[in-house]
Design a protein around this motif. Structure first.
Motif, PDB file in Angstrom:
ATOM      1  N   SER A 116      57.770  65.585  40.174  1.00 49.90           N
ATOM      2  CA  SER A 116      57.682  65.372  41.610  1.00 49.90           C
ATOM      3  C   SER A 116      58.766  66.064  42.392  1.00 49.90           C
ATOM      4  O   SER A 116      59.649  66.713  41.727  1.00 49.90           O
ATOM      5  CB  SER A 116      58.060  63.661  41.967  1.00 49.90           C
ATOM      6  OG  SER A 116      59.194  63.399  41.415  1.00 49.90           O
ATOM      7  N   SER A 117      58.621  66.253  43.585  1.00 51.62           N
ATOM      8  CA  SER A 117      59.308  67.128  44.455  1.00 51.62           C
ATOM      9  C   SER A 117      60.005  66.389  45.782  1.00 51.62           C
ATOM     10  O   SER A 117      59.402  65.605  46.074  1.00 51.62           O
ATOM     11  CB  SER A 117      58.636  68.519  45.178  1.00 51.62           C
ATOM     12  OG  SER A 117      57.826  67.995  45.933  1.00 51.62           O
ATOM     13  N   SER A 118      61.061  67.074  46.090  1.00 54.95           N
ATOM     14  CA  SER A 118      61.527  66.406  47.623  1.00 54.95           C
ATOM     15  C   SER A 118      60.570  66.714  48.513  1.00 54.95           C
ATOM     16  O   SER A 118      59.869  67.682  48.443  1.00 54.95           O
ATOM     17  CB  SER A 118      62.759  67.459  47.931  1.00 54.95           C
ATOM     18  OG  SER A 118      63.093  67.035  49.177  1.00 54.95           O
ATOM     19  N   PRO A 119      60.386  65.941  49.598  1.00 62.49           N
ATOM     20  CA  PRO A 119      59.299  66.138  50.717  1.00 62.49           C
ATOM     21  C   PRO A 119      59.715  67.005  51.518  1.00 62.49           C
ATOM     22  O   PRO A 119      58.823  67.714  52.208  1.00 62.49           O
ATOM     23  CB  PRO A 119      59.593  64.829  51.584  1.00 62.49           C
ATOM     24  CG  PRO A 119      60.005  63.893  50.694  1.00 62.49           C
ATOM     25  CD  PRO A 119      60.967  64.649  49.538  1.00 62.49           C
ATOM     26  N   VAL A 164      65.619  71.442  38.952  1.00 67.70           N
ATOM     27  CA  VAL A 164      64.827  70.252  38.456  1.00 67.70           C
ATOM     28  C   VAL A 164      65.643  69.510  37.515  1.00 67.70           C
ATOM     29  O   VAL A 164      66.456  69.695  36.616  1.00 67.70           O
ATOM     30  CB  VAL A 164      63.659  70.668  37.510  1.00 67.70           C
ATOM     31  CG1 VAL A 164      62.830  69.452  37.123  1.00 67.70           C
ATOM     32  CG2 VAL A 164      62.634  71.562  38.163  1.00 67.70           C
ATOM     33  N   ALA A 165      65.891  68.158  38.000  1.00 65.75           N
ATOM     34  CA  ALA A 165      66.631  66.943  37.330  1.00 65.75           C
ATOM     35  C   ALA A 165      65.860  66.665  36.172  1.00 65.75           C
ATOM     36  O   ALA A 165      64.628  66.513  36.162  1.00 65.75           O
ATOM     37  CB  ALA A 165      66.818  65.868  38.213  1.00 65.75           C
ATOM     38  N   GLY A 191      68.889  66.410  48.733  1.00 64.60           N
ATOM     39  CA  GLY A 191      68.382  67.990  48.915  1.00 64.60           C
ATOM     40  C   GLY A 191      69.440  68.855  47.829  1.00 64.60           C
ATOM     41  O   GLY A 191      69.284  69.955  47.984  1.00 64.60           O
ATOM     42  N   ARG A 192      70.149  68.287  47.080  1.00 60.88           N
ATOM     43  CA  ARG A 192      70.945  69.074  46.161  1.00 60.88           C
ATOM     44  C   ARG A 192      70.281  69.579  44.630  1.00 60.88           C
ATOM     45  O   ARG A 192      70.630  70.425  44.265  1.00 60.88           O
ATOM     46  CB  ARG A 192      72.091  68.149  45.569  1.00 60.88           C
ATOM     47  CG  ARG A 192      73.151  67.939  46.523  1.00 60.88           C
ATOM     48  CD  ARG A 192      74.345  67.165  46.176  1.00 60.88           C
ATOM     49  NE  ARG A 192      73.868  65.617  45.953  1.00 60.88           N
ATOM     50  CZ  ARG A 192      73.979  64.827  46.978  1.00 60.88           C
ATOM     51  NH1 ARG A 192      74.395  65.182  48.278  1.00 60.88           N
ATOM     52  NH2 ARG A 192      73.667  63.580  46.851  1.00 60.88           N
ATOM     53  N   ILE A 193      68.828  69.082  44.661  1.00 58.13           N
ATOM     54  CA  ILE A 193      68.118  69.490  43.971  1.00 58.13           C
ATOM     55  C   ILE A 193      66.508  69.421  44.498  1.00 58.13           C
ATOM     56  O   ILE A 193      66.484  68.668  45.468  1.00 58.13           O
ATOM     57  CB  ILE A 193      68.087  68.736  42.401  1.00 58.13           C
ATOM     58  CG1 ILE A 193      67.656  67.192  42.860  1.00 58.13           C
ATOM     59  CG2 ILE A 193      69.161  69.028  41.642  1.00 58.13           C
ATOM     60  CD1 ILE A 193      67.337  66.415  41.312  1.00 58.13           C
ATOM     61  N   GLN A 194      65.698  70.085  44.061  1.00 51.46           N
ATOM     62  CA  GLN A 194      64.421  70.365  44.367  1.00 51.46           C
ATOM     63  C   GLN A 194      63.226  69.725  43.921  1.00 51.46           C
ATOM     64  O   GLN A 194      62.349  69.255  44.487  1.00 51.46           O
ATOM     65  CB  GLN A 194      64.025  71.736  44.814  1.00 51.46           C
ATOM     66  CG  GLN A 194      64.925  72.521  45.398  1.00 51.46           C
ATOM     67  CD  GLN A 194      66.326  72.966  44.855  1.00 51.46           C
ATOM     68  OE1 GLN A 194      66.178  73.283  43.874  1.00 51.46           O
ATOM     69  NE2 GLN A 194      67.132  72.595  45.597  1.00 51.46           N
ATOM     70  N   ALA A 195      63.325  69.287  42.806  1.00 50.83           N
ATOM     71  CA  ALA A 195      62.334  68.496  41.760  1.00 50.83           C
ATOM     72  C   ALA A 195      62.737  67.664  40.903  1.00 50.83           C
ATOM     73  O   ALA A 195      64.026  67.827  40.485  1.00 50.83           O
ATOM     74  CB  ALA A 195      61.266  69.397  41.382  1.00 50.83           C
ATOM     75  N   VAL A 228      59.724  60.839  47.699  1.00 53.09           N
ATOM     76  CA  VAL A 228      59.324  61.936  46.925  1.00 53.09           C
ATOM     77  C   VAL A 228      57.702  62.487  47.010  1.00 53.09           C
ATOM     78  O   VAL A 228      56.842  61.400  47.377  1.00 53.09           O
ATOM     79  CB  VAL A 228      59.742  61.872  45.370  1.00 53.09           C
ATOM     80  CG1 VAL A 228      61.146  61.512  45.137  1.00 53.09           C
ATOM     81  CG2 VAL A 228      58.823  60.676  44.686  1.00 53.09           C
ATOM     82  N   LYS A 229      57.404  63.384  46.691  1.00 51.73           N
ATOM     83  CA  LYS A 229      55.796  63.956  46.689  1.00 51.73           C
ATOM     84  C   LYS A 229      55.516  64.019  45.144  1.00 51.73           C
ATOM     85  O   LYS A 229      56.026  64.911  44.288  1.00 51.73           O
ATOM     86  CB  LYS A 229      55.838  65.278  47.440  1.00 51.73           C
ATOM     87  CG  LYS A 229      55.744  65.119  48.820  1.00 51.73           C
ATOM     88  CD  LYS A 229      55.248  66.544  49.492  1.00 51.73           C
ATOM     89  CE  LYS A 229      56.354  67.678  49.055  1.00 51.73           C
ATOM     90  NZ  LYS A 229      56.306  68.816  49.979  1.00 51.73           N
ATOM     91  N   ALA A 230      54.518  62.997  44.801  1.00 53.17           N
ATOM     92  CA  ALA A 230      54.098  63.407  43.094  1.00 53.17           C
ATOM     93  C   ALA A 230      52.987  64.494  43.135  1.00 53.17           C
ATOM     94  O   ALA A 230      52.253  64.725  43.992  1.00 53.17           O
ATOM     95  CB  ALA A 230      53.190  62.056  42.900  1.00 53.17           C
ATOM     96  N   LEU A 231      53.415  65.311  42.145  1.00 50.50           N
ATOM     97  CA  LEU A 231      52.717  66.652  41.947  1.00 50.50           C
ATOM     98  C   LEU A 231      51.564  66.697  40.948  1.00 50.50           C
ATOM     99  O   LEU A 231      50.570  66.947  40.875  1.00 50.50           O
ATOM    100  CB  LEU A 231      53.670  67.744  41.686  1.00 50.50           C
ATOM    101  CG  LEU A 231      54.705  68.356  42.902  1.00 50.50           C
ATOM    102  CD1 LEU A 231      55.505  69.366  42.648  1.00 50.50           C
ATOM    103  CD2 LEU A 231      53.813  68.370  44.088  1.00 50.50           C
ATOM    104  N   ALA A 232      52.101  66.023  39.637  1.00 47.38           N
ATOM    105  CA  ALA A 232      51.230  66.025  38.578  1.00 47.38           C
ATOM    106  C   ALA A 232      51.928  65.018  37.580  1.00 47.38           C
ATOM    107  O   ALA A 232      53.081  64.926  37.402  1.00 47.38           O
ATOM    108  CB  ALA A 232      50.993  67.132  38.004  1.00 47.38           C
ATOM    109  N   VAL A 233      51.134  64.557  36.416  1.00 49.56           N
ATOM    110  CA  VAL A 233      51.597  63.944  35.139  1.00 49.56           C
ATOM    111  C   VAL A 233      51.259  64.835  34.124  1.00 49.56           C
ATOM    112  O   VAL A 233      50.406  65.934  33.998  1.00 49.56           O
ATOM    113  CB  VAL A 233      50.753  62.600  35.066  1.00 49.56           C
ATOM    114  CG1 VAL A 233      51.206  61.641  36.116  1.00 49.56           C
ATOM    115  CG2 VAL A 233      49.198  62.757  35.035  1.00 49.56           C
ATOM    116  N   SER A 234      51.963  64.611  32.874  1.00 51.49           N
ATOM    117  CA  SER A 234      52.165  65.302  31.710  1.00 51.49           C
ATOM    118  C   SER A 234      51.113  65.215  30.845  1.00 51.49           C
ATOM    119  O   SER A 234      51.170  65.965  29.896  1.00 51.49           O
ATOM    120  CB  SER A 234      53.619  65.151  31.493  1.00 51.49           C
ATOM    121  OG  SER A 234      53.867  63.952  30.704  1.00 51.49           O
ATOM    122  N   THR A 235      50.382  64.001  30.676  1.00 53.25           N
ATOM    123  CA  THR A 235      49.441  63.820  29.977  1.00 53.25           C
ATOM    124  C   THR A 235      47.986  64.452  30.170  1.00 53.25           C
ATOM    125  O   THR A 235      47.994  65.200  31.079  1.00 53.25           O
ATOM    126  CB  THR A 235      48.980  62.126  29.780  1.00 53.25           C
ATOM    127  OG1 THR A 235      48.790  61.843  31.124  1.00 53.25           O
ATOM    128  CG2 THR A 235      50.104  61.347  29.129  1.00 53.25           C
TER     129      THR A 235
END
Length: 322
Positions: free
Chosen positions: A130-133, A156-157, A196-200, A217-224
């Motif tokens: 997921s990423s920062s808005p 990326v955290a 804002g110290r990290i982007q995702a 946060v913005k959900a981008l994708a799942v890993s499965t």
């Protein structure tokens, strides 16, 4: 051989089979200990207690959860590996104990293959990127394009070793250079993401869902490989163009090597029935766990494949246990 010798030999064999059958039918005659790698309240502990409760009801015998946390799960795995192979000590194995740790530690106090008998896979814990808005992306393709335009500039955290390995595979399949920033837990990682110290970030679905609901946060994708039913609108990384992506932490039931096959089959049958129960499935999905079962043989093959996959990624990224 004389006929009476043959008959005597067959009698012994039948007696042995009858004895094993009677033993299996009597099982469990006393409480069973389920050894868990995590501390009370962690994901593996929660799902272990759910399975233990359901097994207790089915087997008419108490299943006691025994937490032995530490060393990335090695303490629990070692303890279970040295227990008598009688079905009264079980291990809730994880991707750490049986796939990642052999590559992360110079030596293990147990052999993941030789010391255990697989019973059943229990569930997958999908990871989510997921990423920062504030990041100007709305999907993985845009995220990858931005990362390629700024190699090494996107932080990326990674609040767990599993997240770190998922990021390594993302870098490989996405052909990007995302920079990992390690955190001791999800809380500090999300605080820095909000600031804002990290982007995702890459974290479990269960840890990320409350942040999504709050619009933080913005959900981008799942890993499965398949979409997770808890967040059906979130695509997979594979769907989003990141190769044949399929990697997630998991839990599975194991016993010390040599546990009678009748007991292994009995436990496998009950676990499969438990995971098919609608209330159990809902509870697990709500916890961020995708129920997954199968035969002992299927679980064995799954673990072998996971050991190769996690091991290769860990060695390539030179990830070491802290």
């Amino acid at each position: 051989m004389k006929r009476r010798d043959i008959a005597w030999g067959l009698g012994l064999a039948m007696a042995g089979l009858a004895g094993r059958s009677a033993f299996a039918q009597a099982y469990p005659a006393r409480q069973v200990h389920l050894v868990v790698t995590g501390t009370p309240g962690q994901g593996t502990d929660i799902v272990s207690r759910l399975i233990a409760q359901k097994l207790s009801e089915r087997l008419k015998q108490q299943i006691v959860v025994e937490n032995r946390a530490g060393a990335g799960g090695n303490i629990a795995a070692e303890y279970a590996s040295k227990a008598p192979a009688d079905g009264y000590t079980l291990l809730m194995a994880t991707n750490a104990t049986h796939a990642a740790n052999p590559a992360m530690y110079a030596r293990l106090p147990y052999d993941p293959t030789a010391d255990f008998t697989p019973i059943s896979l229990v569930g997958l814990l999908p990871m989510m990127i997921s990423s920062s808005p504030a990041l100007p992306v709305s999907n993985v393709r845009e995220f990858v394009a931005l990362a390629r335009s700024k190699p090494g500039a996107i932080n990326v955290a990674v609040p767990s070793s599993s997240a770190r390995v998922v990021l390594e595979l993302f870098n490989q399949l996405g052909k990007v250079e995302l920079f990992p920033v390690s955190y001791k837990g999800s809380g500090p990682a999300f605080i820095d993401l909000f600031g804002g110290r990290i982007q995702a970030t890459i974290d479990t679905v269960s840890a990320t869902m409350p942040q999504i609901a709050g619009g933080k946060v913005k959900a981008l994708a799942v890993s499965t490989a398949r979409r997770f039913e808890a967040v059906p609108d979130v695509p997979t990384l594979a769907e989003s163009g990141v190769g044949d992506f399929d990697l997630a932490p998991w839990n599975g039931l194991m016993a010390p090597r040599g546990t009678p096959r009748e007991i292994v089959n009995l436990l496998n049958m009950h676990v499969a029935a438990i995971l098919a129960e609608p209330d159990t499935r809902k509870r697990m999905v709500d916890l961020g766990i995708q129920p997954a079962s199968g035969t002992p043989e299927q679980f064995d093959r799954f673990v072998q494949g996971e050991a190769r996959k996690w091991g290769d990624l860990i060695r390539k990224a030179n990830i070491k246990a802290e």
